[in-house]
Design a protein around this motif. Sequence first.
Motif, short mmCIF file in Angstrom:
data_model
loop_
_atom_site.label_atom_id
_atom_site.label_comp_id
_atom_site.label_asym_id
_atom_site.label_seq_id
_atom_site.Cartn_x
_atom_site.Cartn_y
_atom_site.Cartn_z
N ASN A 1 0.82 -1.21 0.00
CA ASN A 1 0.00 0.00 0.00
C ASN A 1 0.86 1.26 0.00
OD1 ASN A 1 -2.72 -0.90 -0.12
ND2 ASN A 1 -2.61 -1.55 2.01
N SER B 1 -5.39 -6.73 -6.19
CA SER B 1 -6.28 -6.57 -5.03
C SER B 1 -6.10 -5.21 -4.36
CB SER B 1 -6.04 -7.69 -4.03
OG SER B 1 -6.30 -8.95 -4.60
N ARG C 1 -8.85 -1.93 -4.09
CA ARG C 1 -9.38 -1.30 -2.87
C ARG C 1 -9.22 0.22 -2.92
NH1 ARG C 1 -6.91 -5.99 -0.68
NH2 ARG C 1 -5.01 -4.84 -0.16
N TRP C 2 -8.10 0.69 -3.41
CA TRP C 2 -7.90 2.13 -3.55
C TRP C 2 -8.91 2.74 -4.53
CZ3 TRP C 2 -5.09 5.35 -0.65
CH2 TRP C 2 -4.06 4.84 0.12
#
Length: 426
Positions: free
Chosen positions: A6, A305, A309-310
């Motif tokens: 991330n 993945s 999400r971002w």
Amino acid sequence: MSLSLNQRIWMLAWPLLLSNLTAPLLGLVDTAVVGHLAHPRYLAAVALGGNFFMFLYFSFNFLRMGTTGFASQARGGGRDTRVVLLRGLVLSCALGLALIALSPLLREAGLWLLGGSDEVQGLARDYIDIRILGAPAALANFALIGFAIGTHNTRVPLKMTVLMHSTNALLDVLLVQVWHWDVRGVATASAIAEYVGLIGGLFWLRHALRSPSQPEPVWRLSALLALMSVNRDIFIRSLALLTAFFFFTAQGARLGDTVLAANAVLITFLLILSNLLDGFANAAEALVGEAQGKGDHAGFREAVSATGRWTIGCAALGLAGFALGGAPLIGLLTDLPAIRDTATAYLPWVLLLPLTASAGFWLDGIFVGATWGAAMRNTMLVSVALFFAIWALTQPWENHGLWLTMNAFMAARGMCMGWVLWRNHR
């Protein structure tokens, strides 16, 4: 200490996010400057000319996407990245000069398809004749930005975008408001800004252009064939995508200059959304391409993945922003009552775009990084076919039908590409 996935995504994405948000915010000056002139024909002409160049230039967006995919894979595999940029620049300049040579034919064909009143078309013709002179720089900037993203040097696109659009904004005000060049001033500002951005990009990437100890030949046949194969597929995909947007603008023009101008204002919302989402889509391009170059299947899945999400978070932010700031933004873009009222009437369709369009933008990044050019082409062709089928059914609803068709098209893109990704994961 190594960064988490991330953290890597954010380090890649934040310059691109600022770059992508800066582009439409500063690009709003084009619309705002002519939107406050005395007659809506100026805004309508810039809408026609702007859509012509959106169609034309983004038909060649494969120069950015292909360069990103190959540069990121070369980086992941420890190969020479400089040669990827050189191939992209040579191809870009050649294509840009060809566009200038063919511009009279392209201009007349484009204006015939777009429609609009004779007065608006005359102004749009002036706009196109001037702005086309920036084509070699505009296409070369695609290759520079694609290379920078693929090599994880994402601050360069931010610098280039700020430089280009700041130059464009300043020249807009000078040429239109001070020297009263109307649409000719807007076109001149855009063309000059492209060359200024090219000079800046070459300067900031000058170290990447230095020859390595064992350089790869620029004209190696197998590499050129691979580049042309992926670029061909992405070209067809981009052409199909922009056919839908071109058709959308043309149908709006046939509903009158006021509807055309109102749709030009509203399409700005989609541009803002796409630029917001593209920051993380571009990060996905770099991470997925690097994993692909290394043959790291687990890293590929993790990049998919995490960037997904971002994207969900950005879509939620876009929905909130459109709901709260939609009407004020329309008022900022134009003070002409007819255009403002018409745009406000169709604003609810724009509020659906974060829900319908977000998946497609994110998956574009995954497919570019993986250089899945054929899959990008095929899913886009299916989505465009659905676009025309839905438009045929909703044609009696006029502009409401157009906006419904646009939302359905965006949703279809995400679903088709999502199915391909799921199949490949399985």
